[in-house]
Design a protein around this motif. Sequence first.
Motif, PDB file in Angstrom:
ATOM      1  N   SER A 252      -2.855  -6.321   3.299  1.00 27.02           N
ATOM      2  CA  SER A 252      -2.969  -5.196   2.370  1.00 27.02           C
ATOM      3  C   SER A 252      -3.560  -5.588   1.023  1.00 27.02           C
ATOM      4  CB  SER A 252      -1.590  -4.559   2.143  1.00 27.02           C
ATOM      5  OG  SER A 252      -0.706  -5.499   1.538  1.00 27.02           O
ATOM      6  N   CYS A 253      -3.724  -6.876   0.780  1.00 26.60           N
ATOM      7  CA  CYS A 253      -4.282  -7.335  -0.495  1.00 26.60           C
ATOM      8  C   CYS A 253      -5.806  -7.176  -0.477  1.00 26.60           C
ATOM      9  CB  CYS A 253      -3.919  -8.797  -0.749  1.00 26.60           C
ATOM     10  SG  CYS A 253      -2.175  -9.058  -1.146  1.00 26.60           S
ATOM     11  N   ARG A 328       2.929  -5.851  -2.418  1.00 21.06           N
ATOM     12  CA  ARG A 328       2.151  -5.538  -1.208  1.00 21.06           C
ATOM     13  C   ARG A 328       2.732  -6.245   0.002  1.00 21.06           C
ATOM     14  NH1 ARG A 328      -2.688  -5.026  -4.907  1.00 21.06           N
ATOM     15  NH2 ARG A 328      -2.755  -7.290  -5.111  1.00 21.06           N
ATOM     16  N   LYS A 333       1.999  -2.633   2.391  1.00 20.57           N
ATOM     17  CA  LYS A 333       0.877  -1.748   2.074  1.00 20.57           C
ATOM     18  C   LYS A 333       0.589  -1.819   0.581  1.00 20.57           C
ATOM     19  CE  LYS A 333       3.770   2.330   1.263  1.00 20.57           C
ATOM     20  NZ  LYS A 333       4.008   3.755   1.587  1.00 20.57           N
ATOM     21  N   ASP A 334      -0.566  -1.283   0.203  1.00 19.54           N
ATOM     22  CA  ASP A 334      -0.952  -1.231  -1.206  1.00 19.54           C
ATOM     23  C   ASP A 334      -0.643   0.154  -1.763  1.00 19.54           C
ATOM     24  OD1 ASP A 334      -1.883  -2.033  -3.624  1.00 19.54           O
ATOM     25  OD2 ASP A 334      -4.016  -1.959  -3.107  1.00 19.54           O
ATOM     26  N   TYR A 338       2.528   0.453  -7.739  1.00 24.75           N
ATOM     27  CA  TYR A 338       2.901  -0.931  -8.022  1.00 24.75           C
ATOM     28  C   TYR A 338       2.454  -1.352  -9.420  1.00 24.75           C
ATOM     29  CZ  TYR A 338       3.495  -1.240  -2.925  1.00 24.75           C
ATOM     30  OH  TYR A 338       3.881  -1.040  -1.628  1.00 24.75           O
TER      31      TYR A 338
END
Length: 461
Positions: A252-253, A328, A333-334, A338
Amino acid sequence: MPPRLSKFSISATCIDYVHPWTNSCVSATAGLGLHALQESLRIYTTVYLVTLLMKGRIPSKDDIRRTVLGVLQSTAFLSWSAFSYSIFLCLLRRISGNFNILTVSFLPSFLSNLAAIVIERPSRRTLLCLYVSNIATETVFRAGVWRGYFSVIPRGEVYIFAASIAMMLYYFRSEKNQQDSIFKILQFVIGPYERYNCSEIRREPHTLAPKSLQKRRITNKSNNQIFNACHSGLAVYKHVIERLKAWHKHLSCPHPFSCAHYVISGGTKLFGIGIGVQLAIKLVLQWKKIFGRPKIAKQIIFRRENLYLGMFIGGFTGIYRMLSCGLRRAFGKDSRYYAIPAGIAASVAFTMYPDNTIALYVMWKALQILWNSGVATGKLPEVKWFIIVLYCFSTAILFHAAIIEPQNLRSSYWKFLHNLSGGRIATMARKPLDEFGLGTSASLAEVLRKTQTTDQISYSF
């Protein structure tokens, strides 16, 4: 007991208060206007030339023409602000027959800045508004503390910065239209991979280059030990970086290579830039001392405080990236949300370089972005002339403080007003204003001593 206003109006005349060095209102106004014109031309010539040089290319005829016109327009704006301030001071006194707590500075300043800001380019009005609103906010807070209405909150600037930067980072990750210059600064600090729709960024390959390209044989080995040592150090550095890049990265990064490389490389890069900027500022500001005594250059360079700016922005970048990657990984997930906890946590680094100017600028910028977003979505109304009114109101607060309670004004702004007016801001008599009960003349004497400015100036007109 906190100081309290004892009178609303005083019977002083223009000669008693505004221009005790001359009996003529016209002469006093002309003198202030002429000096402000010279000082404004000097200020804006420097500002626009530096801006032109920072473009890093040979200026074209259009660039030169725009620069000259910009200098003239901004000079007219600032000099007219000073000139009309003196006009409104004397005019309002003649209309009302006396001075009161509003007409000694606040109302004349508001009217003069309203007449002047319409001269300035619209593209510069927001920037000017943010600048004076920043200082006005600090001035109002100081005035409240001085009156005993509230007390100083330890590390208050850190809390302001944390809440404001978290809001801006959220919008940085949410807004599609990122034309505001503050978003470019945020992208420089935390990186392009944290911005809105970062998937559009062309990613670098995550795999390492073939070893045949990573290591090259040196056919001609040098006998120079320094060269060999440097080459060995470079080889070790490349090996460490390559190993660091090859570590695990969560799916997800959005960044290339490993999360560890993403965090460390960003933090160290901004740390180095911060140190470089801090050193450059110190050397430029003290070049006269260094020119006279070259030996002190070493003392200026090797000071602990030169690390603070680098520790702030480098630490902020590293902590923000580390928390973003951690979240993440934790949730798989992103998410743009955040940015809020990561921004607040990263603000711990601001304790290394706490600065009221930075904190208040970020606060006002966050409020501007919040308002603009509300207007764009139809949740808030669009208020015409809001920037102009806020600019005039904020500047009126600063001029009011400079006259009535200069001890609550930022020293740098007092010096600016002193230079712009040719010292007239200090020469204006404060004894008549002591009738308001705020100890104005004693406060002026303290400010003159603290800022090393003077009120002992004679004028030809």
